[in-house]
Design a protein around this motif. Structure first.
Motif, PDB file in Angstrom:
ATOM      1  N   GLY A  41       0.805  -1.221   0.000  1.00 35.17           N
ATOM      2  CA  GLY A  41       0.000   0.000   0.000  1.00 35.17           C
ATOM      3  C   GLY A  41       0.838   1.272   0.000  1.00 35.17           C
ATOM      4  N   LYS A  42       2.070   1.176  -0.480  1.00 29.33           N
ATOM      5  CA  LYS A  42       2.973   2.328  -0.556  1.00 29.33           C
ATOM      6  C   LYS A  42       3.648   2.310  -1.920  1.00 29.33           C
ATOM      7  N   GLY A  43       4.225   3.428  -2.315  1.00 31.55           N
ATOM      8  CA  GLY A  43       4.931   3.520  -3.588  1.00 31.55           C
ATOM      9  C   GLY A  43       6.294   2.854  -3.535  1.00 31.55           C
ATOM     10  N   TYR A  50      12.470   1.924   2.823  1.00 34.22           N
ATOM     11  CA  TYR A  50      12.436   0.870   3.849  1.00 34.22           C
ATOM     12  C   TYR A  50      13.635  -0.068   3.681  1.00 34.22           C
ATOM     13  N   ARG A  51      13.935  -0.414   2.463  1.00 34.36           N
ATOM     14  CA  ARG A  51      15.052  -1.319   2.176  1.00 34.36           C
ATOM     15  C   ARG A  51      16.384  -0.731   2.634  1.00 34.36           C
ATOM     16  N   ASP A  52      16.503   0.587   2.542  1.00 30.08           N
ATOM     17  CA  ASP A  52      17.769   1.257   2.829  1.00 30.08           C
ATOM     18  C   ASP A  52      17.923   1.718   4.280  1.00 30.08           C
ATOM     19  N   ILE A  53      16.979   1.398   5.156  1.00 29.76           N
ATOM     20  CA  ILE A  53      17.097   1.812   6.558  1.00 29.76           C
ATOM     21  C   ILE A  53      18.325   1.143   7.180  1.00 29.76           C
ATOM     22  N   GLN A  54      19.192   1.966   7.748  1.00 27.92           N
ATOM     23  CA  GLN A  54      20.419   1.469   8.376  1.00 27.92           C
ATOM     24  C   GLN A  54      20.127   0.984   9.796  1.00 27.92           C
ATOM     25  N   TYR A  63       4.443  -1.769  11.549  1.00 29.86           N
ATOM     26  CA  TYR A  63       4.250  -3.192  11.844  1.00 29.86           C
ATOM     27  C   TYR A  63       3.471  -3.920  10.748  1.00 29.86           C
ATOM     28  N   LYS A  64       2.353  -3.358  10.307  1.00 33.11           N
ATOM     29  CA  LYS A  64       1.526  -4.047   9.298  1.00 33.11           C
ATOM     30  C   LYS A  64       2.291  -4.270   7.995  1.00 33.11           C
ATOM     31  N   ILE A  65       3.090  -3.294   7.605  1.00 38.07           N
ATOM     32  CA  ILE A  65       3.862  -3.432   6.368  1.00 38.07           C
ATOM     33  C   ILE A  65       4.970  -4.462   6.565  1.00 38.07           C
ATOM     34  N   ALA A  66       5.623  -4.437   7.731  1.00 40.14           N
ATOM     35  CA  ALA A  66       6.665  -5.433   8.013  1.00 40.14           C
ATOM     36  C   ALA A  66       6.080  -6.840   7.982  1.00 40.14           C
ATOM     37  N   ARG A  67       4.890  -7.025   8.546  1.00 41.58           N
ATOM     38  CA  ARG A  67       4.242  -8.344   8.526  1.00 41.58           C
ATOM     39  C   ARG A  67       3.943  -8.784   7.097  1.00 41.58           C
ATOM     40  N   LYS A  68       3.495  -7.847   6.259  1.00 41.93           N
ATOM     41  CA  LYS A  68       3.220  -8.183   4.862  1.00 41.93           C
ATOM     42  C   LYS A  68       4.500  -8.615   4.146  1.00 41.93           C
ATOM     43  N   LEU A  80      12.759 -10.826   9.541  1.00 50.24           N
ATOM     44  CA  LEU A  80      12.999  -9.696   8.648  1.00 50.24           C
ATOM     45  C   LEU A  80      14.075  -8.771   9.229  1.00 50.24           C
ATOM     46  N   GLU A  81      14.126  -8.678  10.548  1.00 52.89           N
ATOM     47  CA  GLU A  81      15.102  -7.821  11.203  1.00 52.89           C
ATOM     48  C   GLU A  81      16.471  -8.492  11.217  1.00 52.89           C
TER      49      GLU A  81
END
Length: 108
Positions: A41-43, A50-54, A63-68, A80-81
Motif C-alpha cells: 500500500g505504498k509507492g 524501507y530497504r535502505d534503513i540502516q 508493523y503491518k507493512i513489516a508483517r506483509k 525480517l530484522e
C-alpha cells in the motif's frame, strides 16, 4: 564539523529486504517488484526507503507493512530484522520487583 562521521552506506541494514530480493530468480524479481506497491500500500520509493534503513536509524517500518513483507518473502516472525530484539517477560519483571521489595529492610 563532526570529527567522527561514518559512511552510512557501509553500515548494515536494519531489515533483510535487500537479501530477500537478491534471493529471487530474475523473472520473479521483476514480478515481485511490480507487485510490492499494491501489497504494502505504498509507492516504490517508500519501499526503497524501507530497504535502505540502516541498523542505527531510528526509523522503522510500520508493523503491518513489516508483517506483509515477512509473509511475502516466506519468513518466520522476527526474521525480517537483522538484529534480534531481546527483553524480559513481564513475569520476570514482576518477580524481580517482588524480590527487591522482600530484600528491602526499613530501619527505624
Amino acid at each position: 564539523m563532526k570529527a567522527n562521521i561514518q559512511n552510512k552506506e557501509l553500515l548494515p541494514k536494519k531489515y533483510r529486504i535487500e537479501e530477500c530480493i537478491e534471493n529471487l530468480k530474475e523473472h520473479e524479481y521483476h514480478i515481485v517488484l511490480k507487485a510490492i506497491p499494491g501489497i504494502i500500500g505504498k509507492g516504490m520509493s517508500t519501499f526503497y526507503n524501507y530497504r535502505d534503513i540502516q541498523i542505527d536509524d531510528k526509523l522503522d517500518i510500520p508493523y503491518k507493512i513489516a508483517r506483509k513483507l515477512v509473509i511475502l518473502f516466506g519468513l518466520e516472525h522476527g526474521e525480517l530484522e537483522t538484529r534480534k530484539i531481546v527483553g524480559n517477560l513481564y513475569s520476570q519483571i514482576v518477580e524481580a520487583h517482588k524480590k527487591q521489595r522482600e530484600n528491602t529492610t526499613f530501619v527505624k
